[in-house]
Design a protein around this motif. Structure first.
Motif, PDB file in Angstrom:
ATOM      1  N   MET A  82      -7.059  -9.923  -8.299  1.00 49.00           N
ATOM      2  CA  MET A  82      -6.508  -8.771  -9.014  1.00 49.00           C
ATOM      3  C   MET A  82      -4.993  -8.893  -8.997  1.00 49.00           C
ATOM      4  SD  MET A  82      -8.703  -5.437  -7.793  1.00 49.00           S
ATOM      5  CE  MET A  82      -7.716  -4.334  -8.798  1.00 49.00           C
ATOM      6  N   GLU A  83      -4.414  -8.761 -10.162  1.00 45.53           N
ATOM      7  CA  GLU A  83      -2.957  -8.803 -10.245  1.00 45.53           C
ATOM      8  C   GLU A  83      -2.368  -7.491  -9.767  1.00 45.53           C
ATOM      9  OE1 GLU A  83      -1.049 -10.595 -13.654  1.00 45.53           O
ATOM     10  OE2 GLU A  83      -3.018 -11.223 -14.371  1.00 45.53           O
ATOM     11  N   ASN A  84      -1.099  -7.544  -9.434  1.00 42.40           N
ATOM     12  CA  ASN A  84      -0.373  -6.355  -9.031  1.00 42.40           C
ATOM     13  C   ASN A  84      -0.185  -5.464 -10.247  1.00 42.40           C
ATOM     14  OD1 ASN A  84       1.491  -4.453  -8.266  1.00 42.40           O
ATOM     15  ND2 ASN A  84       2.820  -5.896  -7.197  1.00 42.40           N
ATOM     16  N   CYS A  85      -0.805  -4.326 -10.248  1.00 47.35           N
ATOM     17  CA  CYS A  85      -0.775  -3.421 -11.403  1.00 47.35           C
ATOM     18  C   CYS A  85       0.526  -2.650 -11.513  1.00 47.35           C
ATOM     19  CB  CYS A  85      -1.958  -2.459 -11.353  1.00 47.35           C
ATOM     20  SG  CYS A  85      -3.510  -3.337 -11.547  1.00 47.35           S
ATOM     21  N   LYS A  86       1.444  -2.852 -10.605  1.00 46.55           N
ATOM     22  CA  LYS A  86       2.748  -2.216 -10.710  1.00 46.55           C
ATOM     23  C   LYS A  86       3.605  -2.929 -11.755  1.00 46.55           C
ATOM     24  CE  LYS A  86       4.400   0.254  -7.839  1.00 46.55           C
ATOM     25  NZ  LYS A  86       4.745   1.652  -7.926  1.00 46.55           N
ATOM     26  N   LEU A  87       3.194  -4.125 -12.153  1.00 43.75           N
ATOM     27  CA  LEU A  87       3.932  -4.867 -13.178  1.00 43.75           C
ATOM     28  C   LEU A  87       3.611  -4.293 -14.552  1.00 43.75           C
ATOM     29  CD1 LEU A  87       3.209  -8.463 -11.818  1.00 43.75           C
ATOM     30  CD2 LEU A  87       5.299  -7.120 -11.503  1.00 43.75           C
ATOM     31  N   PRO A  88       4.556  -4.370 -15.478  1.00 43.29           N
ATOM     32  CA  PRO A  88       4.289  -3.847 -16.826  1.00 43.29           C
ATOM     33  C   PRO A  88       3.126  -4.574 -17.500  1.00 43.29           C
ATOM     34  CG  PRO A  88       6.620  -4.392 -16.549  1.00 43.29           C
ATOM     35  CD  PRO A  88       5.902  -4.883 -15.332  1.00 43.29           C
ATOM     36  N   PHE A  89       2.308  -3.841 -18.199  1.00 45.54           N
ATOM     37  CA  PHE A  89       1.205  -4.363 -19.013  1.00 45.54           C
ATOM     38  C   PHE A  89       0.087  -4.998 -18.195  1.00 45.54           C
ATOM     39  CE2 PHE A  89       5.173  -4.764 -21.489  1.00 45.54           C
ATOM     40  CZ  PHE A  89       4.959  -3.709 -22.366  1.00 45.54           C
ATOM     41  N   VAL A  90       0.034  -4.733 -16.913  1.00 46.85           N
ATOM     42  CA  VAL A  90      -1.059  -5.228 -16.069  1.00 46.85           C
ATOM     43  C   VAL A  90      -1.936  -4.034 -15.711  1.00 46.85           C
ATOM     44  CG1 VAL A  90      -1.694  -6.325 -13.890  1.00 46.85           C
ATOM     45  CG2 VAL A  90       0.319  -7.129 -15.143  1.00 46.85           C
ATOM     46  N   GLU A  91      -3.240  -4.183 -15.923  1.00 47.62           N
ATOM     47  CA  GLU A  91      -4.176  -3.097 -15.644  1.00 47.62           C
ATOM     48  C   GLU A  91      -5.142  -3.511 -14.548  1.00 47.62           C
ATOM     49  OE1 GLU A  91      -6.050  -1.796 -19.222  1.00 47.62           O
ATOM     50  OE2 GLU A  91      -4.148  -1.439 -20.233  1.00 47.62           O
ATOM     51  N   ASN A  92      -5.763  -2.528 -13.928  1.00 46.02           N
ATOM     52  CA  ASN A  92      -6.777  -2.805 -12.914  1.00 46.02           C
ATOM     53  C   ASN A  92      -7.958  -3.523 -13.551  1.00 46.02           C
ATOM     54  OD1 ASN A  92      -5.874  -1.528 -10.337  1.00 46.02           O
ATOM     55  ND2 ASN A  92      -5.663   0.229 -11.695  1.00 46.02           N
ATOM     56  N   ASP A  93      -8.599  -4.361 -12.772  1.00 47.05           N
ATOM     57  CA  ASP A  93      -9.721  -5.160 -13.249  1.00 47.05           C
ATOM     58  C   ASP A  93     -11.040  -4.482 -12.863  1.00 47.05           C
ATOM     59  OD1 ASP A  93     -11.691  -7.023 -13.773  1.00 47.05           O
ATOM     60  OD2 ASP A  93     -10.641  -8.687 -12.815  1.00 47.05           O
ATOM     61  N   PRO A  94     -11.732  -3.874 -13.829  1.00 45.13           N
ATOM     62  CA  PRO A  94     -12.980  -3.173 -13.492  1.00 45.13           C
ATOM     63  C   PRO A  94     -14.054  -4.100 -12.946  1.00 45.13           C
ATOM     64  CG  PRO A  94     -12.625  -3.190 -15.873  1.00 45.13           C
ATOM     65  CD  PRO A  94     -11.397  -3.763 -15.237  1.00 45.13           C
ATOM     66  N   GLU A  95     -14.088  -5.357 -13.383  1.00 48.27           N
ATOM     67  CA  GLU A  95     -15.092  -6.292 -12.871  1.00 48.27           C
ATOM     68  C   GLU A  95     -14.842  -6.625 -11.407  1.00 48.27           C
ATOM     69  OE1 GLU A  95     -15.362  -9.673 -15.484  1.00 48.27           O
ATOM     70  OE2 GLU A  95     -15.850  -8.415 -17.207  1.00 48.27           O
ATOM     71  N   ALA A  96     -13.583  -6.781 -11.021  1.00 50.37           N
ATOM     72  CA  ALA A  96     -13.259  -7.068  -9.623  1.00 50.37           C
ATOM     73  C   ALA A  96     -13.605  -5.879  -8.742  1.00 50.37           C
ATOM     74  CB  ALA A  96     -11.781  -7.430  -9.481  1.00 50.37           C
ATOM     75  N   ILE A  97     -13.295  -4.662  -9.201  1.00 51.38           N
ATOM     76  CA  ILE A  97     -13.621  -3.460  -8.422  1.00 51.38           C
ATOM     77  C   ILE A  97     -15.135  -3.316  -8.280  1.00 51.38           C
ATOM     78  CG2 ILE A  97     -13.506  -0.933  -8.389  1.00 51.38           C
ATOM     79  CD1 ILE A  97     -10.863  -2.277  -7.613  1.00 51.38           C
TER      80      ILE A  97
END
Length: 182
Positions: A82-97
């Protein structure tokens, strides 16, 4: 007068070994813990938990020292990228969750430590999704807990938790005791 080296030697003695939890460490519920990325100084503390599983949420590989420590202690590591969602244009990954929650719904994996870099946003989203889907917490309670660890609410994380849904499959024989099913 004592010197710093004599003080250091005092703390190196087995009978005075300090136990240091990882950054943002907390118990989520019985058998589930959360934290930031453990450092070697945290290993003696974590060994006291007798962990069976680590869920690691990060775009980075787990540090070699952590992989070796987990292997020596018979701990399974599940790494969900999962990428750091604090970065612009990065969203949480529902598949990883969803994949991480599949580990959580099997009590054979307990005790489990869920961690990310600082144990704030990615772990906060995972815990929030767990509270919503598995424990049926109210949104107000979920968002309050998220805010306690994330040092302020991230609107995108809050929104993700609110709309996230997953059809989790589990064996009732191994379902955790905290699971609320309606």
């Amino acid at each position: 007068m004592s010197s710093i080296s004599s003080t250091a030697n005092f703390f190196d003695r087995p009978e005075t070994k300090l136990l240091v939890p990882p950054l943002n460490f907390a118990m989520v519920t019985s058998g589930i813990y959360r934290s930031g990325h453990p450092l070697p100084i945290n290993f003696p503390f974590l060994e006291k938990l007798k962990l069976k599983t680590i869920i690691y949420l990060s775009e980075h590989d787990l540090r070699k020292v952590n992989v070796e420590w987990a292997s020596r202690n018979g701990i399974k590591v599940f790494h969900f990228r999962m990428e750091n969602c604090k970065l612009p244009f990065v969203e949480n990954d529902p598949e990883a969750i969803a994949a991480a929650l599949q580990v959580v719904v099997d009590s054979r994996n307990f005790p489990v430590l869920m961690h990310s870099n600082k144990g704030k946003h990615r772990v906060g989203v995972l815990v929030g999704a767990m509270r919503k889907l598995l424990q049926k917490w109210s949104f107000a309670s979920i968002f309050d807990e998220y805010g306690q660890f994330a040092a302020g609410k991230e609107d995108s994380d809050i929104e993700f938790i609110e709309i996230f849904n997953s059809d989790l499959q589990y064996d009732p024989k191994y379902a955790p005791s905290f699971l609320v099913s309606w």
